[in-house]
Design an enzyme around this catalytic site. Structure first.
Site, PDB file in Angstrom:
ATOM      1  N   GLY A  14       0.674  -1.383  -0.155  1.00  0.00           N
ATOM      2  CA  GLY A  14       0.150  -0.111  -0.135  1.00  0.00           C
ATOM      3  C   GLY A  14       0.654   0.775  -0.021  1.00  0.00           C
ATOM      4  O   GLY A  14       1.582   1.273  -0.571  1.00  0.00           O
ATOM      5  N   ASN A  88       4.284   4.771   8.622  1.00  0.00           N
ATOM      6  CA  ASN A  88       3.991   4.491   8.066  1.00  0.00           C
ATOM      7  C   ASN A  88       2.788   3.179   8.602  1.00  0.00           C
ATOM      8  O   ASN A  88       1.627   3.046   8.467  1.00  0.00           O
ATOM      9  CB  ASN A  88       4.014   4.221   6.569  1.00  0.00           C
ATOM     10  CG  ASN A  88       3.181   3.331   5.283  1.00  0.00           C
ATOM     11  OD1 ASN A  88       1.693   3.608   4.880  1.00  0.00           O
ATOM     12  ND2 ASN A  88       3.413   2.111   5.432  1.00  0.00           N
ATOM     13  N   TYR A 154      -9.917   2.277  16.312  1.00  0.00           N
ATOM     14  CA  TYR A 154      -8.818   2.968  14.948  1.00  0.00           C
ATOM     15  C   TYR A 154      -9.358   4.308  15.478  1.00  0.00           C
ATOM     16  O   TYR A 154      -7.725   4.945  15.098  1.00  0.00           O
ATOM     17  CB  TYR A 154      -9.533   2.178  13.474  1.00  0.00           C
ATOM     18  CG  TYR A 154      -8.808   2.891  12.729  1.00  0.00           C
ATOM     19  CD1 TYR A 154      -7.471   2.395  12.458  1.00  0.00           C
ATOM     20  CD2 TYR A 154      -8.921   3.793  11.926  1.00  0.00           C
ATOM     21  CE1 TYR A 154      -6.179   2.866  11.784  1.00  0.00           C
ATOM     22  CE2 TYR A 154      -8.169   4.262  10.605  1.00  0.00           C
ATOM     23  CZ  TYR A 154      -7.003   3.767  10.534  1.00  0.00           C
ATOM     24  OH  TYR A 154      -6.471   4.568   9.136  1.00  0.00           O
ATOM     25  N   LYS A 158      -5.855   7.150  15.257  1.00  0.00           N
ATOM     26  CA  LYS A 158      -5.110   8.288  14.907  1.00  0.00           C
ATOM     27  C   LYS A 158      -5.285  10.109  14.667  1.00  0.00           C
ATOM     28  O   LYS A 158      -4.928  10.779  14.374  1.00  0.00           O
ATOM     29  CB  LYS A 158      -5.868   7.851  13.292  1.00  0.00           C
ATOM     30  CG  LYS A 158      -5.851   7.046  12.078  1.00  0.00           C
ATOM     31  CD  LYS A 158      -4.062   6.820  11.684  1.00  0.00           C
ATOM     32  CE  LYS A 158      -3.208   5.490  11.273  1.00  0.00           C
ATOM     33  NZ  LYS A 158      -2.295   5.740  11.133  1.00  0.00           N
ATOM     34  N   GLY A 185      -8.236  10.508   3.400  1.00  0.00           N
ATOM     35  CA  GLY A 185      -9.234   9.719   3.475  1.00  0.00           C
ATOM     36  C   GLY A 185      -9.481   8.029   3.373  1.00  0.00           C
ATOM     37  O   GLY A 185      -8.405   6.691   2.695  1.00  0.00           O
ATOM     38  N   PHE A 191      -5.027  -2.752   3.621  1.00  0.00           N
ATOM     39  CA  PHE A 191      -5.652  -2.028   4.731  1.00  0.00           C
ATOM     40  C   PHE A 191      -7.268  -2.519   4.839  1.00  0.00           C
ATOM     41  O   PHE A 191      -7.438  -2.918   6.035  1.00  0.00           O
ATOM     42  CB  PHE A 191      -6.261  -0.399   4.709  1.00  0.00           C
ATOM     43  CG  PHE A 191      -6.779   0.220   5.550  1.00  0.00           C
ATOM     44  CD1 PHE A 191      -5.645   0.711   6.551  1.00  0.00           C
ATOM     45  CD2 PHE A 191      -7.969   0.621   5.395  1.00  0.00           C
ATOM     46  CE1 PHE A 191      -6.774   0.761   8.111  1.00  0.00           C
ATOM     47  CE2 PHE A 191      -8.080   1.303   6.411  1.00  0.00           C
ATOM     48  CZ  PHE A 191      -7.601   1.946   8.083  1.00  0.00           C
TER      49      PHE A 191
END
Ligand code: NDP
Ligand code: 8X3
Length: 256
Positions: A14, A88, A154, A158, A185, A191
């Site tokens: 990703g 990341n 989650y 973040k 987004g 993921f």
């Protein structure tokens, strides 16, 4: 960014893999972290052959603090002079309500998305301060701006990435170092497969009717921030597909 050293965590897929490809294509040498040794070796050989850069692999689970300390201590010569740290590695599990979720999955998210990011920052930043040169780029998320249904833990991780990015920027304000929080987004990577616990159909369905971003799209933004002139600090970037407006509002065309 020729001859810069860029450390990327979670570079086997990703956004992390996208960043590895972008920075390599611009002449940076890479330190790639990940757990999948075979994938990392393949990527190393491909990027070295294609771009004539050097790639060093640090294979460890980012949650393992001792392994992180050892890996960073093992760096010799030029590899000690990390110019850009891209925090990341991260993940989400499930879409459970906060009062119904799995505590072990929560621990993994918190350990990866917060604790490991913080350990890497703590290990790498002092050298940058000493050299008066460096950039820490955290991959946050739109999910850190507001909670959404089934995203509670989650989203909290973040939101923590935002607070840690802001706090670090404050702590480094009297230095030439820069701190950036990139907040994507919808990005189609592995993921959502992880979110839906391996159910690829559910993951594919999530992106039906909308053109999501790709890891390469986010890598372009990361590179833009990293390559900006030294007096410019891109503090935050919120980046979404055109048909997404917030963490919960997007327009998906009906399938015909
Ligand atoms: P992917 O699942 O494709 O990639 C995640 C990467 O992180 C993989 O290389 C994975 O390796 C690695 N990783 C996870 N846990 C660990 C660990 N314990 N140790 C080392 N590596 C680990 O997802 P994305 O590329 O989308 O995710 C990258 C970042 O972007 C994450 O922080 C995510 O939260 C964030 N993000 C993603 C969005 C999206 O819509 N895709 C949107 C906003 C933010 P492995 O294969 O070994 O698990
Ligand atoms: C991932 C973005 O909103 O799809 O961080 O969970 S979201």
């Amino acid at each position: 960014m020729k001859n810069r050293i860029v450390l990327i965590t979670g570079s086997t897929s990703g956004i992390g893999e996208g960043c590895a490809r972008k920075f390599a294509s611009q002449g940076s040498d890479l330190i790639l972290n990940g757990r999948n040794e075979a994938k990392l070796n393949e990527l190393k050989h491909e990027l070295e052959a294609k771009y004539g850069i050097e790639v060093l692999l640090l294979i460890f689970d980012i949650r393992d603090r001792e392994a992180a300390v050892e890996a960073l201590a093992s760096l010799k010569g030029k590899w000690q002079n990390i110019d850009v740290l891209i925090n990341n590695a991260g993940l989400v599990y499930g879409v459970d309500k906060e009062y119904q979720g799995n505590l072990d999955e929560w621990d993994i998210m918190i350990d990866t998305n917060i604790r490991a990011l913080l350990s890497m920052t703590r290990l790498v930043t002092p050298g940058m301060v000493e050299r008066s040169k460096g950039h820490i780029i955290n991959i946050g998320s739109i999910a850190g701006d507001a909670a959404y249904p089934g995203g509670s833990v989650y989203c909290a991780t973040k939101a923590a990435v935002k607070a840690l990015s802001d706090g670090l920027r404050i702590d480094l304000v009297d230095t030439p170092l820069r701190v950036t929080n990139i907040k994507p987004g919808m990005v189609e990577t592995n993921f959502s497969v992880v979110r839906f616990r391996g159910d690829k159909q559910k993951a594919n369905d999530f992106y039906k009717g909308i053109q999501p971003l790709t890891g390469a799209d986010i890598a372009e933004t990361v590179y833009y921030a990293a390559s900006a002139p030294a007096h410019i600090q891109i503090a935050e970037v919120l980046i979404m597909p055109t048909n997404q407006a917030t963490g919960t509002i997007s327009y998906k065309k009906a399938e015909v």
